[in-house]
Design a protein around this motif. Structure first.
Motif, short mmCIF file in Angstrom:
data_model
loop_
_atom_site.label_atom_id
_atom_site.label_comp_id
_atom_site.label_asym_id
_atom_site.label_seq_id
_atom_site.Cartn_x
_atom_site.Cartn_y
_atom_site.Cartn_z
N GLN A 1 -17.25 39.33 -41.98
CA GLN A 1 -16.85 40.55 -42.68
C GLN A 1 -15.66 41.15 -41.95
O GLN A 1 -15.61 41.15 -40.72
N ARG A 2 -14.72 41.69 -42.73
CA ARG A 2 -13.50 42.24 -42.14
C ARG A 2 -13.73 43.60 -41.52
O ARG A 2 -14.29 44.48 -42.15
N GLY A 3 -13.25 43.74 -40.29
CA GLY A 3 -13.34 45.01 -39.58
C GLY A 3 -11.95 45.56 -39.32
O GLY A 3 -11.06 45.50 -40.18
N ARG A 4 -11.73 46.07 -38.13
CA ARG A 4 -10.46 46.70 -37.75
C ARG A 4 -9.30 45.73 -37.93
O ARG A 4 -9.38 44.57 -37.55
N ARG B 1 -10.65 42.10 -37.08
CA ARG B 1 -11.79 41.84 -36.21
C ARG B 1 -12.95 41.53 -37.15
O ARG B 1 -13.05 42.11 -38.23
N SER B 2 -13.82 40.61 -36.77
CA SER B 2 -14.89 40.18 -37.67
C SER B 2 -16.22 40.10 -36.93
O SER B 2 -16.26 40.02 -35.71
N ASN B 3 -17.30 40.07 -37.73
CA ASN B 3 -18.63 39.89 -37.16
C ASN B 3 -19.12 38.47 -37.45
O ASN B 3 -18.36 37.64 -37.95
#
Length: 186
Positions: free
Chosen positions: A57-60, A51-53
């Motif tokens: 940036q890398r998230g979950r 998941r990204s913004n």
């Protein structure tokens, strides 16, 4: 049922992309296989979504499988996670990484949400292809195998440097004219 349209960019070149339409109740695994099909990649390697913004940036992590690596948080599994469950806003972004050795990275951006489903389309589907995608293994010429035939027929290896000798003069009167060109006018 909502239909989501994602634009899947090649990370290095945003002029190369594929648009994929998919139902919100379908799984990330379906999107994974659609991306591989869109870029003509095989499905032999590890893969994961993040998941990204808005700043990429890398998230979950939403992984194809639980791999033998350390995780900050347990990954969600592509086969169990619906796409709609991970949509947080109208321009949701994901990062898709395929083949951890080669590290193919694609930027996945939600570009449209439609409530109208087409009975003529089997979802997921590729709705647009832009640019020439990368080759998963090595390079492939635009001419493919035909280039070897052309090279042999016209013996292109002779001018390997790419430049012939025609028009080149060494010393000669043209060089003298260039050297004395403006002196006589004064």
């Amino acid at each position: 049922m909502a239909v989501l349209k994602f634009r899947v960019y090649l990370e290095e070149d945003d002029a190369v992309y594929r648009d994929i339409v998919i139902q919100h109740k379908q799984f990330f695994q379906d999107l994974h296989f659609a991306i591989l099909k869109a870029y003509e990649f095989d499905s032999k390697h590890q893969a994961t979504f993040f998941r990204s913004n808005d700043n990429w940036q890398r998230g979950r992590e939403i992984s194809f499988a639980k791999y033998d690596k350390s995780y900050v948080a347990e990954p969600l599994l592509m086969s169990e996670t619906t796409i709609g469950s991970e949509i947080r806003d109208t321009n949701q972004r994901f990062i898709y990484v395929y083949d951890f050795a080669k590290n193919w990275t694609f930027l996945v951006e939600l570009i449209n949400v439609s409530k109208e489903e087409s009975s003529k389309i089997t979802y997921p589907a590729i709705s647009r292809t832009e640019g020439i995608g990368p080759q998963q293994y090595g390079t492939k010429s635009l001419l493919g195998d035909k280039f070897a035939d052309i090279e042999e027929k016209y013996d292109l290896s002779e001018a390997a440097e790419g430049f012939g000798e025609e028009g080149e003069e060494k010393g000669g009167e043209h060089e003298e004219e260039r050297n004395n060109g403006g002196e006589e006018d004064f």
